[in-house]
Motif scaffolding. Structure first.
Motif, PDB file in Angstrom:
ATOM      1  N   ARG A  81      69.471  -2.598  57.103  1.00  0.00           N
ATOM      2  CA  ARG A  81      70.035  -1.489  57.244  1.00  0.00           C
ATOM      3  C   ARG A  81      68.854  -0.554  57.321  1.00  0.00           C
ATOM      4  O   ARG A  81      68.697  -0.606  57.863  1.00  0.00           O
ATOM      5  CB  ARG A  81      69.920  -1.323  56.076  1.00  0.00           C
ATOM      6  CG  ARG A  81      70.385  -2.318  54.067  1.00  0.00           C
ATOM      7  CD  ARG A  81      70.308  -2.559  53.164  1.00  0.00           C
ATOM      8  NE  ARG A  81      70.929  -3.631  51.925  1.00  0.00           N
ATOM      9  CZ  ARG A  81      69.920  -3.829  50.337  1.00  0.00           C
ATOM     10  NH1 ARG A  81      68.951  -2.611  50.596  1.00  0.00           N
ATOM     11  NH2 ARG A  81      70.386  -4.555  50.268  1.00  0.00           N
ATOM     12  N   THR A  82      70.378   0.443  57.892  1.00  0.00           N
ATOM     13  CA  THR A  82      69.743   1.762  58.756  1.00  0.00           C
ATOM     14  C   THR A  82      69.145   1.274  59.270  1.00  0.00           C
ATOM     15  O   THR A  82      67.948   2.319  60.205  1.00  0.00           O
ATOM     16  CB  THR A  82      69.519   2.398  57.442  1.00  0.00           C
ATOM     17  OG1 THR A  82      67.998   2.243  56.957  1.00  0.00           O
ATOM     18  CG2 THR A  82      70.170   3.302  56.462  1.00  0.00           C
ATOM     19  N   GLU A  94      66.090   5.106  49.360  1.00  0.00           N
ATOM     20  CA  GLU A  94      67.644   5.200  50.027  1.00  0.00           C
ATOM     21  C   GLU A  94      68.767   5.444  49.432  1.00  0.00           C
ATOM     22  O   GLU A  94      69.089   5.407  49.932  1.00  0.00           O
ATOM     23  CB  GLU A  94      67.214   4.042  51.108  1.00  0.00           C
ATOM     24  CG  GLU A  94      67.542   2.825  51.227  1.00  0.00           C
ATOM     25  CD  GLU A  94      67.908   2.239  52.807  1.00  0.00           C
ATOM     26  OE1 GLU A  94      67.246   2.913  53.310  1.00  0.00           O
ATOM     27  OE2 GLU A  94      67.015   0.827  52.389  1.00  0.00           O
ATOM     28  N   GLN A  95      68.440   4.151  47.912  1.00  0.00           N
ATOM     29  CA  GLN A  95      70.098   3.548  47.479  1.00  0.00           C
ATOM     30  C   GLN A  95      69.859   4.739  45.920  1.00  0.00           C
ATOM     31  O   GLN A  95      71.267   4.737  45.390  1.00  0.00           O
ATOM     32  CB  GLN A  95      70.578   2.075  47.746  1.00  0.00           C
ATOM     33  CG  GLN A  95      70.628   1.997  49.305  1.00  0.00           C
ATOM     34  CD  GLN A  95      71.513   0.615  49.152  1.00  0.00           C
ATOM     35  OE1 GLN A  95      70.723   0.407  48.288  1.00  0.00           O
ATOM     36  NE2 GLN A  95      71.841   0.239  50.154  1.00  0.00           N
ATOM     37  N   ARG A 139      63.170   1.078  49.901  1.00  0.00           N
ATOM     38  CA  ARG A 139      64.454   0.463  50.145  1.00  0.00           C
ATOM     39  C   ARG A 139      65.382   0.745  48.673  1.00  0.00           C
ATOM     40  O   ARG A 139      66.599   0.962  48.731  1.00  0.00           O
ATOM     41  CB  ARG A 139      64.682  -1.308  49.761  1.00  0.00           C
ATOM     42  CG  ARG A 139      64.077  -1.365  51.477  1.00  0.00           C
ATOM     43  CD  ARG A 139      65.253  -0.476  52.613  1.00  0.00           C
ATOM     44  NE  ARG A 139      64.780  -0.924  53.888  1.00  0.00           N
ATOM     45  CZ  ARG A 139      65.613  -1.355  55.073  1.00  0.00           C
ATOM     46  NH1 ARG A 139      66.871   0.051  54.890  1.00  0.00           N
ATOM     47  NH2 ARG A 139      65.045  -1.707  56.268  1.00  0.00           N
ATOM     48  N   SER A 174      65.414  -9.176  48.015  1.00  0.00           N
ATOM     49  CA  SER A 174      66.680  -8.841  46.967  1.00  0.00           C
ATOM     50  C   SER A 174      66.661  -8.582  45.480  1.00  0.00           C
ATOM     51  O   SER A 174      66.992  -7.776  44.846  1.00  0.00           O
ATOM     52  CB  SER A 174      67.934  -9.257  47.469  1.00  0.00           C
ATOM     53  OG  SER A 174      68.048 -10.450  47.368  1.00  0.00           O
TER      54      SER A 174
END
Length: 233
Positions: A160-161, A94-95, A91, A60
């Motif tokens: 996620r996803t 994707e955001q 990651r 993170s």
């Protein structure tokens, strides 16, 4: 697959290199990629993703570091990512709509599953119960103890996803067929059916050092719309 033209103006486009697990900004691949593009007038910033520290490594925190490095709302980025840095790049992409293209080198898709598989049940349980695991720190040439909180943090990000990054931008993957760290089957599975993803398989291991000329040549072709010089015929 045809690569669409880039959205950002050239002056707003940043090129970032994301190193892998227990590596650092001065990794062999990172330096080679940066040197290659420096000759084309493109600056590749090699990020330090040993955050908040190598001992307290968190996926993170790596995502936060990359997002901050991209810059402001008007900036855009091309991300190169190796191993865990490849998962991090995917990651982020994707955001974050500021990411416009990815080059992933042996990406660590489903990193917790891959670590567990490689370590085996006994070592995995020891990591969880003891609180630390000792591994090689390739950047500082020493042993390092990584806290087990890396596991739930990575699980939370990777949940996620459905456990797979939902990436919509053009993506090039280069993966070694004899990689015994990040199994190429994960890259094959993720790339399957995604028309915006190109998977290049090379006869190499996880480090991909023997494939550096292929990496830069494929990247040049793939990123031509973002300002690279195509390889000579």
């Amino acid at each position: 697959m045809s690569t669409p033209p880039p959205v950002p103006a050239p002056q707003n486009l940043r090129w970032l290199y994301l190193h892998g697990f227990a590596s650092g900004p001065d990794s062999t691949k990172g330096v080679a990629v940066a040197k290659h593009y420096e000759a084309q007038g493109i600056h590749v910033e090699r990020l330090n993703l040993r955050v908040p520290s190598m001992e307290q490594l968190r996926l993170s925190a790596m995502l936060d570091t990359v997002r901050e490095a991209i810059g402001g709302a008007e900036d855009r980025a091309v991300l190169f990512g190796s191993s865990l840095g490849g998962l991090t790049a995917a990651r982020v992409a994707e955001q974050d709509p500021r990411v416009c293209a990815l080059v992933l080198l042996a990406p660590a898709f489903r990193v917790v599953d891959q670590l567990h598989r490689r370590m085996g049940d006994a070592a995995w349980k020891h990591w969880q119960t003891s609180g630390f695991i000792e591994t090689d720190d390739f950047a500082e040439k020493r042993k390092v103890r990584i806290h087990s909180d890396f596991i739930p943090d990575a699980e939370a990000v990777d949940a996620r996803t459905g456990g797979w990054p939902d990436v919509r931008v053009p993506t090039l993957i280069i993966h070694g067929s004899t990689d015994d760290t990040c199994n190429i089957e994960y890259s094959r599975q993720w790339a399957r059916g995604r028309r915006h993803v190109r998977l290049v398989e090379v006869k190499d291991g996880h480090e991909l050092t023997a494939s550096l000329p292929r990496i830069t040549a494929e990247s040049d072709d793939f990123l031509r719309a973002w300002g690279t010089s195509p390889r000579s015929a």
